[in-house]
Design a protein around this motif. Structure first.
Motif, PDB file in Angstrom:
ATOM      1  N   ALA A  15      23.695  66.735   0.238  1.00  0.00           N
ATOM      2  CA  ALA A  15      24.523  65.866  -0.592  1.00  0.00           C
ATOM      3  C   ALA A  15      23.656  64.955  -1.459  1.00  0.00           C
ATOM      4  CB  ALA A  15      25.462  65.032   0.282  1.00  0.00           C
ATOM      5  N   SER A  16      22.549  64.450  -0.894  1.00  0.00           N
ATOM      6  CA  SER A  16      21.683  63.577  -1.688  1.00  0.00           C
ATOM      7  C   SER A  16      21.012  64.334  -2.822  1.00  0.00           C
ATOM      8  CB  SER A  16      20.636  62.911  -0.790  1.00  0.00           C
ATOM      9  OG  SER A  16      19.671  63.841  -0.360  1.00  0.00           O
ATOM     10  N   VAL A  17      20.617  65.571  -2.584  1.00  0.00           N
ATOM     11  CA  VAL A  17      19.994  66.369  -3.640  1.00  0.00           C
ATOM     12  C   VAL A  17      21.014  66.701  -4.733  1.00  0.00           C
ATOM     13  CG1 VAL A  17      18.876  68.577  -4.156  1.00  0.00           C
ATOM     14  CG2 VAL A  17      18.181  67.274  -2.144  1.00  0.00           C
ATOM     15  N   ILE A  18      22.240  66.991  -4.336  1.00  0.00           N
ATOM     16  CA  ILE A  18      23.294  67.266  -5.327  1.00  0.00           C
ATOM     17  C   ILE A  18      23.576  66.017  -6.159  1.00  0.00           C
ATOM     18  CG2 ILE A  18      25.765  67.758  -5.579  1.00  0.00           C
ATOM     19  CD1 ILE A  18      25.413  69.678  -3.148  1.00  0.00           C
ATOM     20  N   LEU A  19      23.682  64.866  -5.498  1.00  0.00           N
ATOM     21  CA  LEU A  19      23.909  63.623  -6.238  1.00  0.00           C
ATOM     22  C   LEU A  19      22.725  63.286  -7.135  1.00  0.00           C
ATOM     23  CD1 LEU A  19      25.663  61.453  -3.515  1.00  0.00           C
ATOM     24  CD2 LEU A  19      26.683  62.493  -5.547  1.00  0.00           C
ATOM     25  N   TYR A  20      21.511  63.571  -6.655  1.00  0.00           N
ATOM     26  CA  TYR A  20      20.324  63.395  -7.501  1.00  0.00           C
ATOM     27  C   TYR A  20      20.445  64.261  -8.757  1.00  0.00           C
ATOM     28  CZ  TYR A  20      15.867  64.885  -9.365  1.00  0.00           C
ATOM     29  OH  TYR A  20      14.867  65.257 -10.206  1.00  0.00           O
ATOM     30  N   GLY A  21      20.868  65.500  -8.586  1.00  0.00           N
ATOM     31  CA  GLY A  21      21.023  66.401  -9.721  1.00  0.00           C
ATOM     32  C   GLY A  21      22.007  65.868 -10.743  1.00  0.00           C
ATOM     33  N   GLY A  31      15.432  62.158 -16.685  1.00  0.00           N
ATOM     34  CA  GLY A  31      16.133  62.102 -15.401  1.00  0.00           C
ATOM     35  C   GLY A  31      15.289  62.513 -14.217  1.00  0.00           C
ATOM     36  N   ALA A  32      14.559  63.612 -14.347  1.00  0.00           N
ATOM     37  CA  ALA A  32      13.730  64.076 -13.231  1.00  0.00           C
ATOM     38  C   ALA A  32      12.577  63.126 -12.980  1.00  0.00           C
ATOM     39  CB  ALA A  32      13.208  65.483 -13.519  1.00  0.00           C
ATOM     40  N   THR A  33      12.008  62.598 -14.047  1.00  0.00           N
ATOM     41  CA  THR A  33      10.872  61.683 -13.913  1.00  0.00           C
ATOM     42  C   THR A  33      11.277  60.377 -13.262  1.00  0.00           C
ATOM     43  OG1 THR A  33       9.952  62.633 -15.934  1.00  0.00           O
ATOM     44  CG2 THR A  33       9.034  60.550 -15.207  1.00  0.00           C
ATOM     45  N   LEU A  34      12.439  59.880 -13.585  1.00  0.00           N
ATOM     46  CA  LEU A  34      12.893  58.613 -13.026  1.00  0.00           C
ATOM     47  C   LEU A  34      13.675  58.796 -11.725  1.00  0.00           C
ATOM     48  CD1 LEU A  34      14.173  56.881 -16.282  1.00  0.00           C
ATOM     49  CD2 LEU A  34      11.981  56.561 -15.150  1.00  0.00           C
ATOM     50  N   GLY A  35      14.442  59.847 -11.637  1.00  0.00           N
ATOM     51  CA  GLY A  35      15.345  60.016 -10.505  1.00  0.00           C
ATOM     52  C   GLY A  35      14.671  60.401  -9.209  1.00  0.00           C
ATOM     53  N   TRP A  36      13.703  61.310  -9.252  1.00  0.00           N
ATOM     54  CA  TRP A  36      13.085  61.798  -8.016  1.00  0.00           C
ATOM     55  C   TRP A  36      12.338  60.693  -7.266  1.00  0.00           C
ATOM     56  CZ3 TRP A  36      14.348  65.679  -5.194  1.00  0.00           C
ATOM     57  CH2 TRP A  36      13.530  66.058  -4.134  1.00  0.00           C
ATOM     58  N   PRO A  37      11.511  59.865  -7.920  1.00  0.00           N
ATOM     59  CA  PRO A  37      10.863  58.782  -7.176  1.00  0.00           C
ATOM     60  C   PRO A  37      11.864  57.796  -6.572  1.00  0.00           C
ATOM     61  CG  PRO A  37       9.811  59.061  -9.305  1.00  0.00           C
ATOM     62  CD  PRO A  37      11.019  59.934  -9.293  1.00  0.00           C
ATOM     63  N   ILE A  38      12.957  57.560  -7.279  1.00  0.00           N
ATOM     64  CA  ILE A  38      13.977  56.657  -6.743  1.00  0.00           C
ATOM     65  C   ILE A  38      14.645  57.278  -5.518  1.00  0.00           C
ATOM     66  CG2 ILE A  38      16.218  55.586  -7.234  1.00  0.00           C
ATOM     67  CD1 ILE A  38      15.206  55.161 -10.115  1.00  0.00           C
ATOM     68  N   LEU A  39      14.936  58.577  -5.575  1.00  0.00           N
ATOM     69  CA  LEU A  39      15.520  59.262  -4.422  1.00  0.00           C
ATOM     70  C   LEU A  39      14.586  59.206  -3.222  1.00  0.00           C
ATOM     71  CD1 LEU A  39      17.694  61.103  -3.113  1.00  0.00           C
ATOM     72  CD2 LEU A  39      16.388  63.038  -3.992  1.00  0.00           C
ATOM     73  N   MET A  40      13.316  59.489  -3.424  1.00  0.00           N
ATOM     74  CA  MET A  40      12.354  59.492  -2.317  1.00  0.00           C
ATOM     75  C   MET A  40      12.164  58.095  -1.742  1.00  0.00           C
ATOM     76  SD  MET A  40      11.373  62.520  -1.591  1.00  0.00           S
ATOM     77  CE  MET A  40      13.085  62.935  -1.827  1.00  0.00           C
TER      78      MET A  40
END
Length: 86
Positions: A15-21, A31-40
Motif C-alpha cells: 500500500a505504501s509503494v502504491i501511494l508513493y506511486g 516525483g521520484a527524486t523527491l518522493g522516494w527519500p521521503i518514503l524511506m
C-alpha cells in the motif's frame, strides 16, 4: 498470529509503494527524486517510533537513545528540506 502480522506487513508495504506511486506521479518530473527519500525516511521514523511505543528500546541506555533521537531528528529535518525544495 505471526502469519497475520506478516500478511499485514506485506499489505502495508505494498500500500505504501502504491501511494508513493500516486504521489510521485502527482508531483511531476521530480516525483521520484523527491518522493522516494521521503518514503524511506517515513518508513524508518515510523518503525523507530513504533519500537519506542512497544518497549523495544527499554533495555538501552540514554547514550543509545540519544543517537536514536538525533537520527530521527535528522530524518525529519531532511524531509522538511526535501519538501521545501519541491
Amino acid at each position: 498470529v505471526n502469519w497475520l502480522y506478516g500478511i499485514l506487513m506485506g499489505f502495508l508495504w505494498m500500500a505504501s509503494v502504491i501511494l508513493y506511486g500516486f504521489g510521485a506521479v502527482s508531483i511531476g518530473s521530480a516525483g521520484a527524486t523527491l518522493g522516494w527519500p521521503i518514503l524511506m525516511a517515513g518508513t524508518v521514523i515510523t518503525a523507530n517510533l513504533l519500537g519506542l511505543a512497544t518497549g523495544e528500546w527499554i533495555g538501552t541506555g540514554w547514550e543509545t537513545k540519544k543517537y536514536l533521537f538525533t537520527g530521527i531528528g535528522l530524518l525529519v529535518l531532511s524531509v522538511v528540506i526535501i519538501g521545501s525544495a519541491g
